[in-house]
Design an enzyme around this catalytic site. Sequence first.
Site, mmCIF file in Angstrom:
data_model
loop_
_atom_site.group_PDB
_atom_site.id
_atom_site.type_symbol
_atom_site.label_atom_id
_atom_site.label_comp_id
_atom_site.label_asym_id
_atom_site.label_seq_id
_atom_site.Cartn_x
_atom_site.Cartn_y
_atom_site.Cartn_z
ATOM 1 N N LYS A 208 52.723 19.101 70.528
ATOM 2 C CA LYS A 208 52.688 19.552 69.124
ATOM 3 C C LYS A 208 53.117 20.999 68.966
ATOM 4 C CE LYS A 208 49.852 15.889 67.334
ATOM 5 N NZ LYS A 208 48.533 15.406 66.910
ATOM 6 N N ARG A 242 45.170 11.530 73.508
ATOM 7 C CA ARG A 242 46.382 10.813 73.078
ATOM 8 C C ARG A 242 47.595 11.618 73.534
ATOM 9 N NH1 ARG A 242 50.067 10.739 68.984
ATOM 10 N NH2 ARG A 242 50.711 8.711 68.171
HETATM 11 N N1 HH2 Z 1 49.109 12.496 66.233
HETATM 12 C C1 HH2 Z 1 50.269 11.894 65.876
HETATM 13 C C2 HH2 Z 1 50.247 10.550 65.451
HETATM 14 N N2 HH2 Z 1 49.106 9.846 65.413
HETATM 15 N N3 HH2 Z 1 46.775 9.700 65.773
HETATM 16 C C3 HH2 Z 1 45.627 10.282 66.137
HETATM 17 N N4 HH2 Z 1 44.477 9.580 66.115
HETATM 18 N N5 HH2 Z 1 45.570 11.592 66.537
HETATM 19 C C4 HH2 Z 1 46.685 12.383 66.584
HETATM 20 O O1 HH2 Z 1 46.571 13.582 66.934
HETATM 21 C C5 HH2 Z 1 47.937 11.789 66.204
HETATM 22 C C6 HH2 Z 1 47.945 10.428 65.791
HETATM 23 C C7 HH2 Z 1 51.563 12.637 65.942
HETATM 24 O O2 HH2 Z 1 52.216 12.457 67.177
HETATM 25 P P1 HH2 Z 1 53.450 11.460 67.421
HETATM 26 O O3 HH2 Z 1 53.022 10.039 67.254
HETATM 27 O O4 HH2 Z 1 54.088 11.751 68.722
HETATM 28 O O5 HH2 Z 1 54.507 11.875 66.332
HETATM 29 P P2 HH2 Z 1 55.038 11.155 65.031
HETATM 30 O O6 HH2 Z 1 53.896 11.113 64.061
HETATM 31 O O7 HH2 Z 1 56.178 12.044 64.577
HETATM 32 O O8 HH2 Z 1 55.474 9.773 65.390
#
Ligand code: HH2
Length: 261
Positions: A208, A242
Amino acid sequence: MTELMGVVNVTPDSFSDGGLYLDPEAAIAHGRELAAAGAEILDVGGESTRPGADPVGEEEELRRVVPVIRGLSGSRSRISVDTSKAAVAADALDAGAEIVNDVTALRGDPEMAGLCAERGATVVLMHMLGEPRTMQEDPRYEDVVDAVKAFLAERLEAAVAAGVAEERVWLDPGIGFGKTGAHNMELLRRLGELCELGRPLVVGTSRKSFIGRVDGSPADQRLGGTIASSVLAAAEGADVLRVHDVAEMRQALAVATAVLG
Ligand code: HH2
C-alpha cells in the site's frame, strides 16, 4: 498462529497487480501457487477498491470471480470472496467460498447481512471512511484509533443484530481506506487497542501507498515495507495478514515466531 490470506485479484485495475490475473486460468494458477506457499485463506476479488476506482457491475463481477472460486475450491486453503454485493457473495458461497470479505462492513448492500447470517458465512468487517472514489480526499479524525474502534464495535453489533453469529465475525482497521500515512502508522502502532473488541483482526498493508510515502517506492517494490509492517502487526495482535506475497511473508513470520518463541 497468524494466518495468511493470499490476494487473488481478478481485475484489470487493482493498484499493484491489475490485469495480471484477469484470465480465470491465470487467476486459478496464481491462487494454487499462493496455497502451496502457505496461504490458509485465498481472497478472491473482482472489483478494485483502490482510491479513485470505478465501481464494477454485478454481472461482470460474477463473471470474474465465480469461475476462479470454483477452480480453487477443494484446494487446502479456505476461500474468501472480496465483495460488497450480496448477489456476488451468494454465488461465491455456492461455488465454495466460506468467508465474505466486505470492505463496506455490510453497509454496501442491504441484503448482505441477512445473506451472511442465513448461510453461516464468516464475515470480515472493514473500516473505511467514505467510499473508494473519494476516500483519500483529506481524511480527518480526532483520534483515528478511537474512531475505527467505535466503528468496528458498531458494525459488529449490527452484524449480530442481523443474525450473524458473533464468533463468525472478523474485524479489519482498513489500512489505506480513508487514511493519511500518519493515520495508518498510528493504527498499526496501536493495533492492540482493537484487540480489545474480542474478535480476530485482519490487517492488510500489502504494497500500500503508505509504504511508498516512507521511501518513495512504487507499488511493485514494496515487499520489504509489507513484511516489516505485517510482522509488526502480527506482534501487536493481528490474527490474519492479507498479503500478495505469501511465500516471503510466510518465511518472515516463521522467523519472527522463532525469535519471539
Ligand atoms: N485491501 C484491499 C482490498 N481488500 N480487504 C480487507 N479486509 N482489508 C484490506 O486491507 C483490503 C481488502 C486493497 O488491496 P488490493 O486488493 O491489492 O487492491 P485493489 O483494491 O486495487 O484490488
